[in-house]
Design an enzyme around this catalytic site. Structure first.
Site, mmCIF file in Angstrom:
data_model
loop_
_atom_site.group_PDB
_atom_site.id
_atom_site.type_symbol
_atom_site.label_atom_id
_atom_site.label_comp_id
_atom_site.label_asym_id
_atom_site.label_seq_id
_atom_site.Cartn_x
_atom_site.Cartn_y
_atom_site.Cartn_z
ATOM 1 C CE LYS A 12 -3.762 -2.456 2.254
ATOM 2 N NZ LYS A 12 -4.467 -2.787 3.504
ATOM 3 C CD GLN A 68 -3.321 -4.319 6.669
ATOM 4 O OE1 GLN A 68 -3.291 -3.307 5.997
ATOM 5 N NE2 GLN A 68 -3.845 -5.442 6.223
ATOM 6 C CG ASP A 103 -9.412 -0.349 5.016
ATOM 7 O OD1 ASP A 103 -9.158 -0.459 3.799
ATOM 8 O OD2 ASP A 103 -8.724 -0.865 5.902
#
Ligand code: NAD
Length: 294
Positions: A51, A95, A118
């Site tokens: 990412k 994450q 997200d």
């Protein structure tokens, strides 16, 4: 035909690089993403590094904030609150997975929905369900974009989704059944949506019969070889979300070798949905930046 996620993701990265370049030439600052990483799960570290690399490629500023696995839930919550109010950060992700002593839903629910790139906060999910402007979780957004870029219409089609997770199964089902005029900002092709969607899961009976009626099958189960050729009608479109490591090799949930000859379109693993997921995070970050700096 192979749905080449790697190629489409590269095209989208080039588009994003241009858009970020335009911002900079107008004297504006670059969008900024923060990635919170707890512990040292090797898979998570790889995802985070990918990412960061993708951000650098398009000119999005990105910082990794790493914490030890022993961090308390309260300290992590404090970090989330700090990032929520940090004006220099447009979006951030935590994450997953988190260590067992931390409740994921507590952390995710604390993220400001406008920075939730997200798309996992209950608020963003609820807004997506209602067709309101929202940040959509990356994998469903990427799948929708992939279908759109290949001109695969979903109107009136029977879409079977295998898997009911909050990050893939539920949101992709929701997006594809939406009325197109409720399409989300930043998404191309208003023609996507209007599908008849069936969601299957581990307790579904006779998965084969259901799949045989599908025009499009989206498999997100984490079970290698789950979708076999006998379960697929001729000319169906197959989207394989699964990522499994078998004998040191990366494979999806679809028996690619035998399903591909029957499919009109199919995603490979790797190189299908995976790259689209990462590029969707970049698109979400730019979307959050645009809202934030408006
Ligand atoms: P999950 O692992 O949380 O849950 C799996 C789902 O599949 C469950 O809803 C379960 O009911 C269903 N399922 C499992 N076995 C089944 C079976 N035999 N028949 C029918 N349904 C079955 O789901 P997830 O987090 O969405 O992950 C699914 C897979 O997708 C994993 O392999 C994951 O690594 C992968 N994934 C890939 C990406 C990507 O970017 N390519 C992103 C997210 C997840």
């Amino acid at each position: 035909m192979i749905l080449d996620g790697k190629k489409i993701a590269a095209t989208i990265r080039a588009e994003l690089r241009e858009q970020v370049g335009d911002l900079l030439s107008q004297g504006k600052r670059a969008p900024k993403l923060a990635i919170v990483l707890v512990g040292n799960n090797p898979a998570s570290e790889t995802y985070v590094n990918n990412k960061l690399k993708a951000c650098a490629e398009v000119g999005i500023e990105a910082v990794k904030l790493a914490y030890p696995a022993s961090i308390t839930e309260q300290t992590l919550l404090n970090e989330v609150h700090r990032l929520n109010s940090d004006e220099t950060i447009d979006g951030f992700i935590v994450q997953l997975p988190l260590p067992e002593h931390i409740t994921e839903t507590t952390i995710m629910s604390a993220i400001d929905r406008r920075k939730d790139v997200d798309g996992l906060t209950p608020e963003n999910v609820g807004r997506t369900v209602q067709g309101l402007p929202s940040l959509v979780s990356a994998t469903p957004r990427g799948i929708r974009e992939l279908l759109s870029r290949y001109g695969i219409q979903t109107e009136g089609k029977h879409v079977v989704v295998i898997g009911r997770s909050n990050i893939v199964g539920k949101p992709i089902a929701m997006l594809l059944m939406q009325r197109p005029y409720l399409s989300l900002p930043g998404m191309s092709a208003a023609s996507l949506g209007d599908a008849t969607v069936t969601i299957c899961h581990s307790k579904t009976r006779d998965l084969k019969s259901i799949c045989l009626t599908a025009d499009i099958i989206i498999v997100a189960a984490g079970s290698p070889g789950l979708l076999t050729a006998e379960m697929v009608k001729e000319g169906a479109t197959i989207i394989d979300v699964g990522i499994n490591r078998v004998d040191g090799k990366l494979v999806g949930d679809v028996d690619f070798e035998h399903v591909a000859p029957k499919a009109a379109y199919i995603t490979p693993v790797p190189g299908g949905v995976g790259p689209m997921t990462i590029v969707s995070l970049l698109q979400n970050t730019l979307q959050a930046y645009n809202e934030h700096t408006r």
